[in-house]
Design a protein around this motif. Structure first.
Motif, PDB file in Angstrom:
ATOM      1  N   THR A 184       0.966  -1.024   0.083  1.00  0.00           N
ATOM      2  CA  THR A 184      -0.032  -0.101   0.175  1.00  0.00           C
ATOM      3  C   THR A 184       0.888   1.197   0.083  1.00  0.00           C
ATOM      4  OG1 THR A 184      -0.194  -0.066   2.388  1.00  0.00           O
ATOM      5  CG2 THR A 184      -1.887  -1.076   1.336  1.00  0.00           C
ATOM      6  N   GLU A 235      -7.207  -7.763  -6.859  1.00  0.00           N
ATOM      7  CA  GLU A 235      -8.327  -8.480  -7.528  1.00  0.00           C
ATOM      8  C   GLU A 235      -8.669  -8.195  -8.937  1.00  0.00           C
ATOM      9  OE1 GLU A 235     -11.667  -7.923  -4.637  1.00  0.00           O
ATOM     10  OE2 GLU A 235     -10.344  -8.146  -3.088  1.00  0.00           O
ATOM     11  N   GLN A 236      -8.726  -6.958  -9.233  1.00  0.00           N
ATOM     12  CA  GLN A 236      -8.719  -6.684 -10.558  1.00  0.00           C
ATOM     13  C   GLN A 236      -7.782  -7.044 -11.771  1.00  0.00           C
ATOM     14  OE1 GLN A 236      -8.632  -2.338 -10.574  1.00  0.00           O
ATOM     15  NE2 GLN A 236     -10.848  -2.365  -9.222  1.00  0.00           N
ATOM     16  N   GLU A 259      -2.526  -1.105  -4.788  1.00  0.00           N
ATOM     17  CA  GLU A 259      -3.425  -1.173  -3.733  1.00  0.00           C
ATOM     18  C   GLU A 259      -3.962  -2.559  -3.493  1.00  0.00           C
ATOM     19  OE1 GLU A 259      -3.372   1.100  -1.334  1.00  0.00           O
ATOM     20  OE2 GLU A 259      -2.334   2.535  -2.748  1.00  0.00           O
ATOM     21  N   ASP A 260      -4.296  -3.073  -2.233  1.00  0.00           N
ATOM     22  CA  ASP A 260      -4.890  -4.374  -2.114  1.00  0.00           C
ATOM     23  C   ASP A 260      -6.043  -4.698  -2.958  1.00  0.00           C
ATOM     24  OD1 ASP A 260      -2.696  -5.111  -0.506  1.00  0.00           O
ATOM     25  OD2 ASP A 260      -3.751  -4.564   1.305  1.00  0.00           O
ATOM     26  N   ASP A 261      -6.831  -3.702  -3.085  1.00  0.00           N
ATOM     27  CA  ASP A 261      -8.055  -4.001  -3.607  1.00  0.00           C
ATOM     28  C   ASP A 261      -7.860  -3.993  -5.295  1.00  0.00           C
ATOM     29  OD1 ASP A 261      -7.317  -1.203  -4.005  1.00  0.00           O
ATOM     30  OD2 ASP A 261      -9.525  -0.659  -3.995  1.00  0.00           O
ATOM     31  N   GLU A 262      -6.877  -3.399  -5.693  1.00  0.00           N
ATOM     32  CA  GLU A 262      -6.317  -3.527  -7.286  1.00  0.00           C
ATOM     33  C   GLU A 262      -5.902  -4.971  -7.521  1.00  0.00           C
ATOM     34  OE1 GLU A 262      -4.480   0.564  -8.685  1.00  0.00           O
ATOM     35  OE2 GLU A 262      -3.621  -0.071  -7.099  1.00  0.00           O
ATOM     36  N   SER A 270      -5.567 -16.224  -7.507  1.00  0.00           N
ATOM     37  CA  SER A 270      -5.281 -15.313  -6.873  1.00  0.00           C
ATOM     38  C   SER A 270      -3.841 -15.077  -6.230  1.00  0.00           C
ATOM     39  CB  SER A 270      -6.310 -14.889  -5.713  1.00  0.00           C
ATOM     40  OG  SER A 270      -6.276 -16.261  -4.874  1.00  0.00           O
TER      41      SER A 270
END
Length: 109
Positions: A3, A82-83, A77-80, A58
């Protein structure tokens, strides 16, 4: 993944003052996939990274993201993370190149 952002290059990374070319990023991604024991013989820029293409799960996507972060000094970022599975090899390379251009222009990597 990491992050935060960085504008300084760390050892083994590309300096923001001289962003890597899209071809260099693509070559690195393909080499990383081979090191991770993925067959890249039929992978091209239109190949999705996830199950519909290169078949990265993943953990493999996270590892690829970390390798790219370490090599090019960009951060996801961590949420990216997943994309990444929905991106193509070419789209991922373009996203990394855009972050490098932004860092060279003084923005976050």
């Amino acid at each position: 993944m990491s992050t935060g952002t960085t504008s300084e290059a760390t050892p083994g990374t590309v300096s923001p003052a001289s962003p890597a070319s899209l071809a260099e990023i693509r070559a690195f991604v393909l080499a990383a996939l081979r090191e991770m024991n993925y067959d890249t013989s039929e992978v091209d820029d239109d190949t999705p990274l996830g199950p519909a293409g290169a078949d990265l799960e993943s953990l493999a996507l996270a590892e690829l993201g970390v390798r790219v972060e370490e090599r090019f000094g960009v951060r996801f970022e961590d949420d990216e993370a997943e994309q990444l599975g929905t991106m193509t090899v070419g789209g991922f390379g373009a996203a990394v190149a855009a972050r490098l251009r932004a860092a060279a222009a003084g923005g976050p990597a």
